[in-house]
Design a protein around this motif. Structure first.
Motif, short mmCIF file in Angstrom:
data_model
loop_
_atom_site.label_atom_id
_atom_site.label_comp_id
_atom_site.label_asym_id
_atom_site.label_seq_id
_atom_site.Cartn_x
_atom_site.Cartn_y
_atom_site.Cartn_z
N MET A 1 -11.92 16.09 30.29
CA MET A 1 -12.92 15.14 30.48
C MET A 1 -13.26 14.69 29.37
O MET A 1 -13.40 13.36 29.46
CB MET A 1 -13.89 16.14 31.18
N GLU A 2 -13.45 15.26 28.56
CA GLU A 2 -13.93 14.90 27.08
C GLU A 2 -13.00 13.84 26.22
O GLU A 2 -13.21 12.82 25.75
CB GLU A 2 -14.01 15.98 26.02
N ASN A 3 -11.69 14.24 26.71
CA ASN A 3 -10.63 13.52 26.16
C ASN A 3 -10.71 12.05 26.59
O ASN A 3 -10.51 10.99 26.05
CB ASN A 3 -9.29 13.97 26.46
N SER A 4 -10.83 12.13 28.19
CA SER A 4 -10.97 10.68 28.87
C SER A 4 -12.01 9.99 28.40
O SER A 4 -11.76 8.63 28.31
CB SER A 4 -10.70 10.87 30.19
N ARG A 5 -13.14 10.56 28.09
CA ARG A 5 -14.29 9.81 27.74
C ARG A 5 -14.08 9.43 26.31
O ARG A 5 -14.61 7.87 26.25
CB ARG A 5 -15.59 10.91 27.43
N SER A 6 -13.55 9.98 25.47
CA SER A 6 -13.33 9.50 24.19
C SER A 6 -12.32 8.42 24.37
O SER A 6 -12.40 7.40 23.58
CB SER A 6 -12.80 10.50 23.07
N THR A 7 -11.20 8.61 25.15
CA THR A 7 -10.35 7.71 25.24
C THR A 7 -11.01 6.00 25.80
O THR A 7 -10.71 4.97 25.37
CB THR A 7 -9.23 7.75 26.43
N ASN A 8 -11.84 6.06 26.74
CA ASN A 8 -12.63 5.03 27.20
C ASN A 8 -13.54 4.45 26.08
O ASN A 8 -13.66 3.17 26.20
CB ASN A 8 -13.32 5.70 28.37
N ASN A 9 -14.23 5.27 25.52
CA ASN A 9 -14.70 4.76 24.28
C ASN A 9 -14.13 3.93 23.19
O ASN A 9 -14.38 3.11 22.69
CB ASN A 9 -15.55 5.83 23.50
N ALA A 10 -12.94 4.75 22.95
CA ALA A 10 -12.13 3.91 22.10
C ALA A 10 -11.63 2.53 22.76
O ALA A 10 -11.58 1.59 21.88
CB ALA A 10 -10.66 4.66 21.96
N ILE A 11 -11.03 2.57 23.86
CA ILE A 11 -10.77 1.15 24.57
C ILE A 11 -11.94 0.22 24.53
O ILE A 11 -11.81 -0.99 24.33
CB ILE A 11 -10.46 1.56 25.91
N LYS A 12 -12.96 0.72 24.87
CA LYS A 12 -14.41 -0.13 24.86
C LYS A 12 -14.68 -0.60 23.65
O LYS A 12 -14.79 -2.04 23.13
CB LYS A 12 -15.54 0.75 25.32
#
Lengths: 181, 150
Positions: A1-12
């Motif tokens: 979950m944390e990984n997907s959140r950090s990926t989303n943050n990176a994309i953003k």
């Protein structure tokens, strides 16, 4: 979950970065600048390209061929330099919408014509679903720019930064005026 | 949309109109094109199958096929000359042998093809004064069972 959140943050972060905005602006602006210049070389041929869609009268076609190339050139330059970013994006996206509708109309009526988008050679760039997809891609770029805040990376900001640096080099240091009684 | 953006849009559109008209005035294009060029679009007469057939049997006409060589070889109106639109410049020698006042009927594949109109305009600019466009083209001629070469 944390990984997907950090990926989303990176994309953003990437999407909202001013450099991304600059790249998309230059891409879309460059395409329209190129398209406009191509039409300017042969205004009468562009007139015929418009007439080939069999929708407009000759006067409307000539008026469009007179104005549209310069609109593309000015908006392309504006976008690249970062002047009137939102206005030029709105115009470019609007033009793309109209061009796409025209291509769709021509496809529905089985017209074997060239698009007239980048070249006035009647046998080049024949309309087809690929042209529709291409235009949709450009429209997406325009919509992307409209959903983002205006980028601070502009031609004028380069000069503003230089002025600030020059001023900071030439301004003498402030003197401390201590009041004494 | 903010007021500032509306002003900027109006400015860009207004500038385009002004510069566009200035540019076409200086380069003699668009509304300022010389009368010969301006009338080029209107000189072309489009004819239907009956007129094309009548002209064919009268014998005093040259049919010009605007399609490429491959399509021409697959089948064309009997006696037609192939002048592919995309390769127009290569056929100047062929065109120079045709009298400028002879009736030319230009055609391509059919109503979905605009090459006949484009080629007719080029022929008009070369000095041919009697040009007509058979818009129904090869498809309509063939379907009507008229003379063809295959």
């Amino acid at each position: 979950m944390e990984n997907s959140r950090s990926t989303n943050n990176a994309i953003k972060t990437i999407v909202e970065h001013p450099i991304t905005n600059l790249v998309v602006r230059c891409l879309l602006g460059g395409i329209f600048l190129y398209a406009g210049l191509g039409k300017l070389i042969a205004v009468d041929d562009f007139t015929q390209s418009i007439l080939n869609y069999k929708i407009f009268s000759e006067n409307i076609a000539v008026l469009s061929a007179t104005v549209i190339p310069w609109l593309e050139v000015l908006c392309g330059i504006s976008l690249i330099l970062g002047i009137y970013q939102r206005a030029s994006t709105i115009i470019i996206t609007g033009l793309l919408g109209i061009f796409t509708l025209l291509v769709l109309w021509a496809l529905m009526h089985g017209l074997d014509i060239s698009c007239g988008c980048f070249t006035q050679d009647p046998n080049a760039g024949k309309i087809g679903w690929l042209k529709v997809l291409e235009n949709c891609g450009y429209i997406l770029l325009g919509v992307f720019l409209l959903t983002q805040p205006e980028s601070p990376l502009t031609f004028l900001s380069l000069f503003s930064r230089k002025k600030i640096e020059e001023n900071s080099n030439t301004t003498p240091p402030e003197e401390n005026n201590d009041s004494t009684d | 949309m903010k007021k500032q953006q509306i002003i900027e849009i109006c400015l860009l559109v207004g500038l385009s109109i002004v510069i566009g008209f200035l540019y076409t005035y200086i380069t003699h294009q668009g509304f300022f094109a010389p009368p010969k060029q301006a009338k080029a679009h209107q000189q072309l007469e489009i004819i239907a199958l009956p007129q094309a057939k009548e002209a064919y049997y009268s014998g005093s006409v040259r049919f010009i096929d605007a399609r490429n060589e491959f399509e021409f070889k697959l089948g064309h109106i009997r006696g037609a000359i192939d002048i592919p639109l995309h390769d127009f410049d290569r056929y100047q020698t062929v065109l120079s042998e045709i009298p400028k006042d002879v009736l030319l009927i230009v055609y391509c594949d059919g109503v979905q093809c605009n090459s006949s109109i484009e080629l007719a305009k080029k022929l008009s600019e070369l000095g041919f004064s009697n040009i007509k466009v058979f818009f129904g083209g090869w498809q309509e001629w063939r379907t009507a069972g008229l003379p063809i070469t295959q």
